[in-house]
Scaffold this motif. Structure first.
Motif, PDB file in Angstrom:
ATOM      1  N   UNK A 139       4.347  -2.060 -12.394  1.00 65.07           N
ATOM      2  CA  UNK A 139       4.440  -3.055 -11.319  1.00 65.07           C
ATOM      3  C   UNK A 139       3.242  -2.872 -10.394  1.00 65.07           C
ATOM      4  N   UNK A 140       2.354  -3.872 -10.280  1.00 62.47           N
ATOM      5  CA  UNK A 140       1.161  -3.724  -9.427  1.00 62.47           C
ATOM      6  C   UNK A 140       1.509  -3.430  -7.972  1.00 62.47           C
ATOM      7  N   UNK A 141       2.578  -4.048  -7.462  1.00 65.07           N
ATOM      8  CA  UNK A 141       2.949  -3.823  -6.062  1.00 65.07           C
ATOM      9  C   UNK A 141       3.368  -2.378  -5.845  1.00 65.07           C
ATOM     10  N   UNK A 142       4.120  -1.818  -6.792  1.00 61.50           N
ATOM     11  CA  UNK A 142       4.550  -0.422  -6.665  1.00 61.50           C
ATOM     12  C   UNK A 142       3.357   0.526  -6.796  1.00 61.50           C
ATOM     13  N   UNK A 148      -1.564   3.302  -1.556  1.00 63.19           N
ATOM     14  CA  UNK A 148      -1.532   3.279  -0.084  1.00 63.19           C
ATOM     15  C   UNK A 148      -1.054   4.626   0.464  1.00 63.19           C
ATOM     16  N   UNK A 149      -0.052   5.213  -0.196  1.00 62.95           N
ATOM     17  CA  UNK A 149       0.430   6.524   0.244  1.00 62.95           C
ATOM     18  C   UNK A 149      -0.664   7.578   0.102  1.00 62.95           C
ATOM     19  N   UNK A 150      -1.415   7.518  -1.003  1.00 65.75           N
ATOM     20  CA  UNK A 150      -2.545   8.432  -1.179  1.00 65.75           C
ATOM     21  C   UNK A 150      -3.594   8.202  -0.095  1.00 65.75           C
ATOM     22  N   UNK A 213      -6.604  -3.576  -2.142  1.00 68.79           N
ATOM     23  CA  UNK A 213      -5.921  -3.960  -0.902  1.00 68.79           C
ATOM     24  C   UNK A 213      -5.364  -2.737  -0.193  1.00 68.79           C
ATOM     25  N   UNK A 214      -4.760  -1.833  -0.969  1.00 66.14           N
ATOM     26  CA  UNK A 214      -4.151  -0.637  -0.386  1.00 66.14           C
ATOM     27  C   UNK A 214      -5.195   0.278   0.238  1.00 66.14           C
ATOM     28  N   UNK A 215      -6.313   0.467  -0.441  1.00 67.87           N
ATOM     29  CA  UNK A 215      -7.359   1.333   0.106  1.00 67.87           C
ATOM     30  C   UNK A 215      -7.989   0.717   1.345  1.00 67.87           C
ATOM     31  N   UNK A 216      -8.189  -0.590   1.320  1.00 65.04           N
ATOM     32  CA  UNK A 216      -8.737  -1.258   2.493  1.00 65.04           C
ATOM     33  C   UNK A 216      -7.815  -1.168   3.696  1.00 65.04           C
ATOM     34  N   UNK A 217      -6.516  -1.291   3.452  1.00 67.72           N
ATOM     35  CA  UNK A 217      -5.535  -1.271   4.539  1.00 67.72           C
ATOM     36  C   UNK A 217      -5.333   0.116   5.115  1.00 67.72           C
ATOM     37  N   UNK A 218      -5.752   1.155   4.392  1.00 63.92           N
ATOM     38  CA  UNK A 218      -5.540   2.530   4.871  1.00 63.92           C
ATOM     39  C   UNK A 218      -6.840   3.201   5.297  1.00 63.92           C
ATOM     40  N   UNK A 219      -7.855   2.388   5.586  1.00 62.19           N
ATOM     41  CA  UNK A 219      -9.093   2.911   6.141  1.00 62.19           C
ATOM     42  C   UNK A 219     -10.113   3.406   5.134  1.00 62.19           C
ATOM     43  N   UNK A 220      -9.965   2.997   3.867  1.00 60.85           N
ATOM     44  CA  UNK A 220     -10.883   3.456   2.837  1.00 60.85           C
ATOM     45  C   UNK A 220     -11.757   2.334   2.263  1.00 60.85           C
ATOM     46  N   UNK A 221     -11.834   1.232   2.977  1.00 60.55           N
ATOM     47  CA  UNK A 221     -12.596   0.093   2.462  1.00 60.55           C
ATOM     48  C   UNK A 221     -14.068   0.388   2.252  1.00 60.55           C
ATOM     49  N   UNK A 222     -14.618   1.332   3.008  1.00 62.07           N
ATOM     50  CA  UNK A 222     -16.028   1.674   2.861  1.00 62.07           C
ATOM     51  C   UNK A 222     -16.278   2.845   1.935  1.00 62.07           C
ATOM     52  N   UNK A 291     -11.563  -9.417  -5.133  1.00 66.21           N
ATOM     53  CA  UNK A 291     -12.776  -8.847  -4.531  1.00 66.21           C
ATOM     54  C   UNK A 291     -13.213  -7.524  -5.155  1.00 66.21           C
ATOM     55  N   UNK A 292     -12.264  -6.716  -5.611  1.00 70.44           N
ATOM     56  CA  UNK A 292     -12.643  -5.411  -6.164  1.00 70.44           C
ATOM     57  C   UNK A 292     -13.542  -5.557  -7.382  1.00 70.44           C
ATOM     58  N   UNK A 293     -13.326  -6.593  -8.169  1.00 70.65           N
ATOM     59  CA  UNK A 293     -14.113  -6.785  -9.388  1.00 70.65           C
ATOM     60  C   UNK A 293     -15.579  -7.082  -9.084  1.00 70.65           C
TER      61      UNK A 293
END
Length: 531
Positions: A139-142, A148-150, A213-222, A291-293
């Motif tokens: 499941x992509x959402x899971x 996101x937890x990582x 999306x998860x990495x961007x939302x947790x401050x890892x977008x850069x 966007x990731x692609x």
């Protein structure tokens, strides 16, 4: 990371497309999950100490989803569990990763964190093979919630419940492992082999979207964020497909991820719909939705050959990619970006797994110990010459050892690519010639000097700590077989030496590098004179 394609005559490679300008800063990555993730405290510490001493700069660490998730063997998700909250997971499940990440960083090395399957059964569906149930239709959402937890836990500011210090920050991520292999992501194909519809590319596309999306939302977008992590080969002939888990060609997989056909044209109509692509292509909309692609830092790939030279031409050079034809991968990535009108000068390549299977211990499909040493040096030279390549990984430090109870080819169906022998070999822990070859790589691009006597040499001083030029000695073998000083050089800032020397007779050369009171030597390489 496990051998997923049989080691037979079908293993192949292609001549490298080296760039005109060499890569001056090729990072050294290392991976040995059996000892680092699963090993005892003593084994883990010893392995990391050894990696540090060898000059390793980054450890690729696989974050196995099921090891952290609660109730991974249950079909139903725990009631009320918020998978994006690191405090919602059992604290003990994080312990191994918290510990090893800290220990890697304490030794001055960095981490490539690779979240991947196997995952909890409650996040999977549509199982068709019990052996693949924990990696079937994730499941992509899971998965995004797990990433996101990582991201939160390793943000650099997260203090776990009951603790006083924040966890280290991770700023380097690679999404999933070998998604074109059924052993890591299933199904690869539709249920009937005659239709041969690709199922893993759209699955992976969704996993990447959720992770980005998860990495961007947790401050890892850069951060450094890699996609791909593809294995080099798959089943090329569609008529030979016999399983929904049959591996897929690396480039076929890549094209379908980007909703392109084998000519790199847009998939349309029913062909597009079968792989979750828009029936009527809209490039601008597709790039915005995924966007990731298009914005990923680089593409990760495992250019294994395992038993053949880094420059042996493969049977299917358009679809299988090893160290020998990295230009195929770079060209396809650039053409994909151009197809979508995305302006990128290049897509960096991260070669995050690599190695050669040896005999001993694998007497069925391994190469000789000296051949392994020579070929890992040649592969590193190929990577250094290619200006797109950012890292080349060694997998493993210690051989996996045989499969318990197996016989014949199955006995050694694990990786025996280590720099040291593993269990079951009768030489457990003993260094192979590749150990010294990895620590102090040395390669002659041509083993025949020009008529002028000019001979090009290449090498690298990997250990030493930090950066900056290091003194290295080139030694020539005399008539009695003894190596003596021939030339002395300073390496580049990052430890590389690439020089042309003049020789007068056929002989052999090696590098010598002194660290403190100890001198290390590369393998010796013989050469001839042109007549």
């Amino acid at each position: 990371m496990r051998r997923l394609i049989p080691l037979t005559a079908a293993l192949l490679v292609l001549l490298s497309t080296a760039s005109a300008s060499a890569n001056t800063r090729l990072e050294s990555t290392f991976q040995d999950d059996p000892r680092i993730v699963y090993g005892s405290d003593a084994v883990r510490k010893k392995t990391l100490d050894e990696a540090q001493a060898l000059g390793v700069q980054r450890i690729r660490l696989t974050a196995f989803w099921y090891l952290v998730a609660p109730s991974p063997d249950q079909a139903s998700k725990p009631t009320g569990f918020d998978a994006s909250d690191p405090n919602a997971y059992p604290a003990a499940n994080w312990a191994r990763y918290d510990t090893v990440i800290k220990e890697i960083r304490d030794r001055g090395m960095q981490v490539n964190l690779n979240p991947t399957a196997p995952g909890p059964l409650w996040a999977m569906s549509g199982s068709f093979d019990e052996r693949l149930a924990d990696r079937t239709n994730p499941d992509p959402a899971e998965f995004g919630a797990f990433v996101a937890a990582l991201g939160k836990r390793y943000s650099g500011s997260f203090v776990p419940a009951g603790q006083s210090a924040a966890q280290p920050r991770i700023d380097y991520w690679s999404i999933w492992n070998e998604p074109n292999q059924g052993a890591w992501l299933s199904p690869q194909w539709s249920s009937t082999a005659t239709t041969a519809v690709e199922q893993s590319p759209p699955l992976y596309r969704k996993l990447v979207d959720a992770s980005w999306t998860a990495l961007g939302a947790t401050g890892h977008g850069g951060d450094t964020i890699l996609v791909g992590e593809t294995a080099p080969k798959g089943q090329h002939k569609l008529s030979d497909l016999n399983s929904r888990g049959t591996p897929m060609d690396a480039m076929r997989f890549l094209r379908r991820v980007y909703c392109l056909n084998d000519s790199l044209g847009f998939l349309t109509g029913a062909d597009a719909s079968k792989v979750d692509c828009p029936a009527t292509p809209n490039p601008a909309e597709f790039t915005a939705q995924h966007p990731a692609l298009f914005q990923m830092t680089g593409y990760a790939h495992h250019p294994y050959e395992l038993v053949r030279s880094p420059t042996t031409r493969p049977d299917y050079p358009d679809d299988w990619v090893t160290t020998a034809n990295l230009g195929t991968l770079s060209d396809q990535l650039e053409r994909i970006m151009a197809r979508y009108k995305v302006k990128r000068s290049s897509i960096p390549l991260y070669l995050t797994e690599y190695g050669y299977q040896t005999d001993p211990p694998d007497s069925i499909t391994g190469v000789s110990l000296n051949q392994q040493a020579a070929w890992i040096n040649q592969a590193e030279y190929i990577a250094w010459r290619n200006r797109y390549v950012r890292t080349l990984a060694q997998f493993l430090l210690y051989d996996d050892g045989p499969v318990a109870g197996a016989t014949g080819d199955a006995k050694w169906s694990t990786f025996q690519t280590g720099l040291r022998f593993g269990p079951g070999s009768g030489k457990d822990g003993k260094a192979k010639p590749a150990y010294d070859a990895y620590r102090l790589p040395f390669f002659l691009p041509s083993r025949r000097a020009a008529k002028s006597g000019n001979l090009k040499i290449w090498g690298r001083v990997r250990p030493g700590g930090g950066s900056g030029p290091r003194a290295v000695e080139l030694q020539l073998r005399d008539a009695r077989g003894r190596y003596k000083r021939f030339k002395s050089f300073k390496t580049s800032k990052y430890g590389f030496v690439s020089k042309t020397v003049r020789v007068r007779r056929a002989s052999a050369l090696r590098l010598a590098w002194k660290s403190g009171s100890k001198t290390f030597y590369s393998r010796g390489v013989s050469f001839k004179l042109s007549r």
